[in-house]
Design a protein around this motif. Sequence first.
Motif, PDB file in Angstrom:
ATOM      1  N   ILE A 140       4.839   8.668  -7.786  1.00  0.00           N
ATOM      2  CA  ILE A 140       4.531   7.860  -6.602  1.00  0.00           C
ATOM      3  C   ILE A 140       5.787   7.458  -5.839  1.00  0.00           C
ATOM      4  CG2 ILE A 140       2.359   6.979  -7.502  1.00  0.00           C
ATOM      5  CD1 ILE A 140       3.774   4.452  -8.339  1.00  0.00           C
ATOM      6  N   GLN A 178       0.992   5.801   1.245  1.00  0.00           N
ATOM      7  CA  GLN A 178       0.651   6.843   0.280  1.00  0.00           C
ATOM      8  C   GLN A 178      -0.822   6.854  -0.100  1.00  0.00           C
ATOM      9  OE1 GLN A 178       3.381   6.163  -2.942  1.00  0.00           O
ATOM     10  NE2 GLN A 178       4.876   7.624  -2.157  1.00  0.00           N
ATOM     11  N   ASN A 198      -2.506  10.287  -1.196  1.00  0.00           N
ATOM     12  CA  ASN A 198      -3.014  10.564  -2.539  1.00  0.00           C
ATOM     13  C   ASN A 198      -4.532  10.688  -2.588  1.00  0.00           C
ATOM     14  OD1 ASN A 198      -0.451  10.564  -3.710  1.00  0.00           O
ATOM     15  ND2 ASN A 198      -0.474   8.348  -3.970  1.00  0.00           N
TER      16      ASN A 198
END
Length: 238
Positions: A72, A141, A145
């Motif tokens: 991440i 993100q 994701n």
Amino acid sequence: MDADVLKAIEVSNLHMVAPNSLGKLLAGAQRKDIPARTVTHREGDTNPHLELVVSGVVRVFVRAPDGRTMTIRYCRTGSLLGAVSLFASDFSLPASLQTLTATKLLSLSPERVRHMVNEDRKVALALLEELSQRVLTFIYQIPDNAFASVRQRMARHLLDLASEGASAHFAAGLESGPELVIKASQSDLAEAVGTAREVVVRILRELRHEGIVHTDRTGIVILDPARLVQEMRWNISS
């Protein structure tokens, strides 16, 4: 302070701290030389910590119950690790940290950092800036994701692993630049994007046939970074 530490501070959020306060902040800090592929902090750890990446690359990753992992964040020179652990109540580390290369860290005293936050407004602002950047990064993100394909996640991680600043360079619209070589195995890439090695092999084959990358025994060479940036856009119409 050593020259490499000063360089790391210059590109970190600590650069805004005055020299006198910076000296107090770093008093008692310890340098650590960490071998490659070492897990320095594990998910669930509760110990407060603040570390400055002096050199090397550290990945922050989460692990699924079935053993798959997903990166991440990649942390390079100037990155600060663990700021949230100093201020969150009932803190428990939500991810693990692992060095990808031999890495030098500067470990600061949590007690001294908290003291300096109360003593010097600029120290507090530096850490607020750091925490704000982390929040924004993780928010950005979420669609990456949740909605991106494995190929799109691969594109992002290939650029992340390339030379520092490459993503910003090509996202700014520059169409050409020096070759970017990535030293990562297919298994490493599979772990980073949370998929199987066989899927990585297929995607690299596609990228190679399209002239975006070249692969050989030395690693992966990005031939067309601009096209990888285009691949990263999970919603082209937005």
